[in-house]
Design a protein around this motif. Structure first.
Motif, PDB file in Angstrom:
ATOM      1  N   LEU A 225       0.829  -1.203   0.014  1.00 44.02           N
ATOM      2  CA  LEU A 225      -0.116   0.023  -0.039  1.00 44.02           C
ATOM      3  C   LEU A 225       0.851   1.271   0.068  1.00 44.02           C
ATOM      4  O   LEU A 225       0.727   2.010  -0.644  1.00 44.02           O
ATOM      5  CB  LEU A 225      -0.967   0.046   1.212  1.00 44.02           C
ATOM      6  N   VAL A 226       1.902   1.450   1.074  1.00 39.90           N
ATOM      7  CA  VAL A 226       2.623   2.536   0.857  1.00 39.90           C
ATOM      8  C   VAL A 226       3.371   2.689  -0.450  1.00 39.90           C
ATOM      9  O   VAL A 226       3.543   3.757  -0.950  1.00 39.90           O
ATOM     10  CB  VAL A 226       3.845   2.305   1.916  1.00 39.90           C
ATOM     11  N   GLY A 227       4.009   1.638  -1.269  1.00 44.97           N
ATOM     12  CA  GLY A 227       4.404   1.598  -2.451  1.00 44.97           C
ATOM     13  C   GLY A 227       3.302   2.055  -3.447  1.00 44.97           C
ATOM     14  O   GLY A 227       3.870   3.053  -4.416  1.00 44.97           O
ATOM     15  N   GLY A 228       2.335   1.830  -3.497  1.00 47.64           N
ATOM     16  CA  GLY A 228       1.210   2.059  -4.384  1.00 47.64           C
ATOM     17  C   GLY A 228       0.880   3.467  -4.419  1.00 47.64           C
ATOM     18  O   GLY A 228       0.762   4.084  -5.359  1.00 47.64           O
ATOM     19  N   LEU A 229       0.586   4.088  -3.058  1.00 49.31           N
ATOM     20  CA  LEU A 229       0.270   5.211  -2.855  1.00 49.31           C
ATOM     21  C   LEU A 229       1.521   6.422  -3.208  1.00 49.31           C
ATOM     22  O   LEU A 229       1.277   7.477  -3.624  1.00 49.31           O
ATOM     23  CB  LEU A 229       0.075   5.434  -1.348  1.00 49.31           C
ATOM     24  N   ARG A 230       2.885   5.775  -2.968  1.00 54.31           N
ATOM     25  CA  ARG A 230       3.895   6.620  -3.453  1.00 54.31           C
ATOM     26  C   ARG A 230       3.708   6.771  -4.903  1.00 54.31           C
ATOM     27  O   ARG A 230       4.145   8.087  -5.334  1.00 54.31           O
ATOM     28  CB  ARG A 230       5.100   6.119  -2.854  1.00 54.31           C
ATOM     29  N   VAL A 231       3.859   5.746  -5.586  1.00 53.74           N
ATOM     30  CA  VAL A 231       3.523   5.744  -7.204  1.00 53.74           C
ATOM     31  C   VAL A 231       2.620   6.734  -7.558  1.00 53.74           C
ATOM     32  O   VAL A 231       2.567   7.529  -8.412  1.00 53.74           O
ATOM     33  CB  VAL A 231       3.633   4.612  -7.832  1.00 53.74           C
ATOM     34  N   LEU A 232       1.184   6.426  -7.000  1.00 56.57           N
ATOM     35  CA  LEU A 232       0.181   7.162  -7.469  1.00 56.57           C
ATOM     36  C   LEU A 232       0.251   8.831  -7.135  1.00 56.57           C
ATOM     37  O   LEU A 232      -0.028   9.539  -7.888  1.00 56.57           O
ATOM     38  CB  LEU A 232      -0.992   6.655  -6.661  1.00 56.57           C
ATOM     39  N   SER A 233       0.713   9.064  -5.834  1.00 55.70           N
ATOM     40  CA  SER A 233       0.781  10.442  -5.799  1.00 55.70           C
ATOM     41  C   SER A 233       1.858  10.992  -6.302  1.00 55.70           C
ATOM     42  O   SER A 233       1.834  12.633  -6.883  1.00 55.70           O
ATOM     43  CB  SER A 233       1.099  10.647  -4.063  1.00 55.70           C
ATOM     44  N   SER A 234       2.895  10.479  -7.049  1.00 55.42           N
ATOM     45  CA  SER A 234       3.799  10.996  -7.929  1.00 55.42           C
ATOM     46  C   SER A 234       3.430  11.686  -9.252  1.00 55.42           C
ATOM     47  O   SER A 234       4.056  12.275  -9.771  1.00 55.42           O
ATOM     48  CB  SER A 234       5.083  10.204  -7.946  1.00 55.42           C
ATOM     49  N   GLY A 235       2.290  11.165  -9.727  1.00 52.81           N
ATOM     50  CA  GLY A 235       1.702  11.184 -10.815  1.00 52.81           C
ATOM     51  C   GLY A 235       2.549  10.397 -12.228  1.00 52.81           C
ATOM     52  O   GLY A 235       2.253  10.983 -13.277  1.00 52.81           O
ATOM     53  N   GLU A 236       3.597   9.728 -11.981  1.00 50.98           N
ATOM     54  CA  GLU A 236       4.678   9.110 -12.930  1.00 50.98           C
ATOM     55  C   GLU A 236       3.769   8.097 -13.843  1.00 50.98           C
ATOM     56  O   GLU A 236       3.967   7.999 -14.861  1.00 50.98           O
ATOM     57  CB  GLU A 236       5.662   8.434 -12.162  1.00 50.98           C
ATOM     58  N   ARG A 237       2.609   7.570 -13.177  1.00 53.99           N
ATOM     59  CA  ARG A 237       1.932   6.558 -14.064  1.00 53.99           C
ATOM     60  C   ARG A 237       0.442   6.879 -13.924  1.00 53.99           C
ATOM     61  O   ARG A 237      -0.110   7.395 -13.030  1.00 53.99           O
ATOM     62  CB  ARG A 237       2.173   5.029 -13.539  1.00 53.99           C
TER      63      ARG A 237
END
Length: 244
Positions: free
Chosen positions: A120-132
């Motif tokens: 969950l932490v990893g998913g939220l990190r990628v999501l919040s970055s807007g990279e994908r």
């Protein structure tokens, strides 16, 4: 009598009002699994850490043990994921589904679930970055979280007899792809490209995911949603608001 204290790292999953100024905070913690705790006075404008206990916040907490609910005594922000998620509709709705999924998959309170927490932490990190794209992050997270919970879908071999594929038929209730012999009525027949995409989402093979055509992305999202709904036994309320 001295009240036992403990510290843990957590993601805030949801909150509920309690009385005039308090909240019940549902957390997914690194060491203690899912925890429900009372945060006293956090709804007052003078609260020292009310804003740190909102959904999507990644926090370091000190808690005191209680009979039915623990009590949050300190909260420090580690990562304010809400800052990168809350202002974008696609990210917000995808993130809300991720929080609800984690809440449902880690059903037992205080049952350690480090893999679900890290995922969950990893998913939220990628999501919040807007990279994908938010929808791709969401589908990848859903497949991985289901796999960690013991519901890994089969995309290569037949989920019923184990015969290696490729196979044509997909059935959520039977665990994934089915061979022609094991096929049951109502099974879907996704495109081969969609199957490759589903495998890439599960494995985190982003070059394959990003090269996929929109029609295969839509078909994969529909299959992921159906698979999730079956294994959670009922659909997620938040998933209705995600634009597929």
């Amino acid at each position: 009598m001295r009240v036992p204290l403990y510290r843990d790292e957590a993601i805030v999953l949801r909150t509920h009002k309690l009385g005039e100024a308090d909240r019940i905070i549902t957390l997914l913690t690194r060491q203690h699994g899912r925890v429900r705790a009372v945060a006293r006075g956090v709804r007052r404008t003078t609260s020292r850490f009310g804003s740190r206990l909102e959904p999507f916040m990644h926090v370091d907490l000190q808690l005191s043990e209680g009979r039915s609910l623990d009590h949050i005594t300190q909260a420090e922000t580690l990562t304010p994921f809400h800052a990168g998620i809350g202002g974008d509709y696609d990210r917000y709705t995808a993130g809300t589904v991720m929080l609800e999924t984690a809440d449902r998959l880690v059903a037992e309170e205080r049952e350690p679930s480090l893999q679900q927490f890290l995922l969950l932490v990893g998913g939220l990190r990628v999501l919040s970055s807007g990279e994908r794209r938010a929808s791709q992050v969401l589908d990848s997270y859903l497949l991985r979280s289901l796999a960690v919970a013991g519901y890994a879908p089969s995309f290569d071999g037949c989920a019923r007899c184990g015969l290696m594929g490729p196979h044509r038929w997909f059935n959520p209730s039977l665990g994934g792809m089915l061979c022609a012999t094991c096929r049951v009525p109502g099974s879907a027949s996704p495109a081969p490209e969609t199957l490759a995409l589903l495998g890439a989402l599960l494995a985190g093979d982003w070059p394959v995911v990003e090269a996929a055509e929109p029609r295969h992305l839509r078909e994969a999202s529909g299959l992921v949603s159906a698979y999730l709904a079956w294994h959670l036994e009922r659909g997620l309320r938040s998933l209705e608001y995600v634009e597929r």
